[in-house]
Motif scaffolding. Structure first.
Motif, PDB file in Angstrom:
ATOM      1  N   THR A   1       0.839  -1.200   0.000  1.00  0.00           N
ATOM      2  CA  THR A   1       0.000   0.000   0.000  1.00  0.00           C
ATOM      3  C   THR A   1       0.873   1.249   0.000  1.00  0.00           C
ATOM      4  OG1 THR A   1      -0.120  -0.179   2.411  1.00  0.00           O
ATOM      5  CG2 THR A   1      -1.940  -1.101   1.146  1.00  0.00           C
TER       6      THR A   1
ATOM      7  N   ASN B   1      -5.389  -6.135  -3.688  1.00  0.00           N
ATOM      8  CA  ASN B   1      -6.582  -6.560  -2.948  1.00  0.00           C
ATOM      9  C   ASN B   1      -6.759  -8.071  -2.932  1.00  0.00           C
ATOM     10  OD1 ASN B   1      -7.294  -3.971  -2.286  1.00  0.00           O
ATOM     11  ND2 ASN B   1      -8.742  -3.714  -3.967  1.00  0.00           N
ATOM     12  N   GLU B   2      -6.120  -8.752  -3.868  1.00  0.00           N
ATOM     13  CA  GLU B   2      -6.255 -10.209  -3.917  1.00  0.00           C
ATOM     14  C   GLU B   2      -5.403 -10.921  -2.879  1.00  0.00           C
ATOM     15  OE1 GLU B   2      -5.834 -12.163  -7.669  1.00  0.00           O
ATOM     16  OE2 GLU B   2      -6.532 -10.403  -8.746  1.00  0.00           O
TER      17      GLU B   2
ATOM     18  N   HIS C   1      -3.985 -11.408   0.856  1.00  0.00           N
ATOM     19  CA  HIS C   1      -4.048 -11.194   2.295  1.00  0.00           C
ATOM     20  C   HIS C   1      -2.832 -11.862   2.936  1.00  0.00           C
ATOM     21  CE1 HIS C   1      -8.113  -9.561   2.365  1.00  0.00           C
ATOM     22  NE2 HIS C   1      -8.456 -10.497   1.502  1.00  0.00           N
TER      23      HIS C   1
ATOM     24  N   GLU D   1     -10.719 -15.701  -1.056  1.00  0.00           N
ATOM     25  CA  GLU D   1     -10.906 -14.450  -1.784  1.00  0.00           C
ATOM     26  C   GLU D   1     -12.217 -14.448  -2.556  1.00  0.00           C
ATOM     27  OE1 GLU D   1      -9.314 -11.685  -1.938  1.00  0.00           O
ATOM     28  OE2 GLU D   1      -7.487 -12.115  -0.823  1.00  0.00           O
TER      29      GLU D   1
ATOM     30  N   THR E   1     -17.419   1.425   0.694  1.00  0.00           N
ATOM     31  CA  THR E   1     -16.751   0.317   0.008  1.00  0.00           C
ATOM     32  C   THR E   1     -17.182   0.315  -1.449  1.00  0.00           C
ATOM     33  OG1 THR E   1     -16.747  -1.032   2.014  1.00  0.00           O
ATOM     34  CG2 THR E   1     -16.375  -2.172  -0.068  1.00  0.00           C
TER      35      THR E   1
ATOM     36  N   ALA F   1     -12.776   1.817   1.018  1.00  0.00           N
ATOM     37  CA  ALA F   1     -12.147   0.574   0.584  1.00  0.00           C
ATOM     38  C   ALA F   1     -12.568   0.259  -0.848  1.00  0.00           C
ATOM     39  CB  ALA F   1     -12.543  -0.575   1.507  1.00  0.00           C
TER      40      ALA F   1
ATOM     41  N   GLU G   1     -12.736  -2.980  -3.597  1.00  0.00           N
ATOM     42  CA  GLU G   1     -12.631  -4.439  -3.782  1.00  0.00           C
ATOM     43  C   GLU G   1     -12.855  -4.757  -5.248  1.00  0.00           C
ATOM     44  OE1 GLU G   1     -12.255  -8.489  -2.625  1.00  0.00           O
ATOM     45  OE2 GLU G   1     -12.042  -6.716  -1.372  1.00  0.00           O
TER      46      GLU G   1
END
Length: 385
Positions: A4, A124-125, A127, A259, A298, A352, A354
């Motif tokens: 980020t 975003n994919e 984690h 995901e 979001t 956010a 996504e």
């Protein structure tokens, strides 16, 4: 590795009167020379800009310098699978190269600001996950993030080799079994203590647990309340024979499924909220208006969706068309992908974003958003037709 912080640093750059070249190209598709060929092919698409009389001389010189610098990049032939993202503004003394862990669509964009949405989609994919392989006397903890896995802890606790054998100890079988169970419980508590320390230190969002099918459920019972929601899944593996590659592949399958399930859940929540007339926006027009008034909590974007539009850099107004901003009266600038500008605006307002790869109802709208508050009514001249 994309972070980020990397994206934030890139998005803060604004060339002003000179444009930024943003280029994305896949790597490792058809041999080591293919990436170089693809990059050159994309650069060929923007060469006419260097002679475009509608652009100012500094802008033409900047694009020419960008093409020369990108053509001269070294090491493209040595890149592994994934993609490369390049951002250049030679007249603004700005250049960034980011290697992405997976392929993205080949594209080159010239605009006032860097085009970062494909990078956001990739980020975003992923984690950060802690992958734990555990049995009754040993444990290995790995960190999995962006297709890279590294071991972070390994330890063993004492255990009886044959807990069902009384043998020369002269003990009753049930006492041996009880002793083995006690040692296993102590070991599991030690593992949980280490896990708790790792998650409290930050950096991990998911927990994936592997091991023998009869032992993993027992271990999960020892997890504290705050760690249980972080379990993304479990897999069966033998800690003594498994290779790091085996562990990684098993964990990656779980992360990918997690995901897609998360994407379906978020889309379902927005669609349910829309049906109950709660504050949501469906479709590009509504989402652009929501982004213009900082109402988006979001934003959901269908992977690969793009749309041209306009932006007012003074007020933040976003739309699919319009030469003049209805909020401040300033001239707008055209953008090849207003969804990308919308995503950046949402992030700037602490929302956010996504990107959705799963097959959901979002495909009918391309974009949708959960809102912080109901959208204010637009004046007739603000409404797009």
């Amino acid at each position: 590795m994309i972070t980020t912080e990397t994206i934030s640093r890139i998005t803060r750059f604004n060339g002003g009167e000179v444009p930024v070249v943003s280029l994305y190209a896949k790597a490792g598709q058809d041999g080591p020379a293919a990436l170089r060929t693809q990059v050159n092919s994309l650069l060929h698409e923007i060469r006419p800009l260097t002679e475009d009389a509608s652009l100012g001389r500094p802008a033409r010189l900047s694009v020419r310098g960008d093409i020369q610098r990108i053509e001269g990049l070294e090491g493209l032939e040595r890149m592994g699978p994934g993609a490369v993202a390049i951002f250049s503004c030679s007249e603004g003394d700005f250049f960034e190269q980011v290697n992405l862990p997976r392929g993205v669509r080949d594209r080159v964009v010239v605009g006032a600001t860097p085009w970062v949405r494909p990078m956001l989609a990739v980020l975003n994919e992923y984690h950060p996950a802690c992958v734990l392989v555990v049995d009754r006397r040993s444990a290995q903890a790995w960190e999995l993030y962006q297709d890279e896995m590294r071991e972070i802890r390994e330890f063993r606790d004492p255990a009886l080799r044959k807990p069902n054998y009384a043998g020369w100890y002269g003990l009753m079988e049930h006492r041996v079994r009880n002793r083995a169970d006690d040692l296993t419980k102590r070991h599991f508590r030690n593992v949980v203590r280490v896990l708790d320390e790792l998650f409290r230190a930050g950096g991990h969002e998911l927990l994936i647990v592997g091991g023998h099918p009869e032992e993993v459920p027992n271990f999960l019972e020892f997890l504290p309340y705050d760690l249980r929601p972080k379990v993304a899944g479990t897999f069966t593996i033998d800690a003594w024979t498994a290779t790091p590659t085996d562990i990684r592949h098993s964990a990656e399958r779980i992360v990918e499924q997690y995901e897609r399930d998360e994407e379906r859940r978020r889309v379902a929540e927005v669609m349910e909220a829309a049906a109950m007339r709660r504050p949501v926006a469906l479709g590009l027009d509504e989402c652009l208006w929501a982004g213009s008034v900082a109402a988006v909590r979001t934003l959901l974007v269908q992977e690969g969706a793009t749309a041209p539009g306009v932006v007012c850099d003074e007020s933040g107004w976003l739309a699919t068309s319009g030469d003049t901003c209805p909020l401040c009266g300033r001239a707008t600038r055209r953008t090849p992908d207003v969804i990308d500008d919308l995503a950046q605006a949402v992030i700037d307002e602490s929302g956010a974003v996504e990107h959705v790869l799963a097959d959901t109802q979002l495909k009918a709208h391309n974009v949708a958003a959960a809102l912080r508050f109901p959208l204010p009514r637009r004046a007739p001249q603000d409404t797009l037709t």
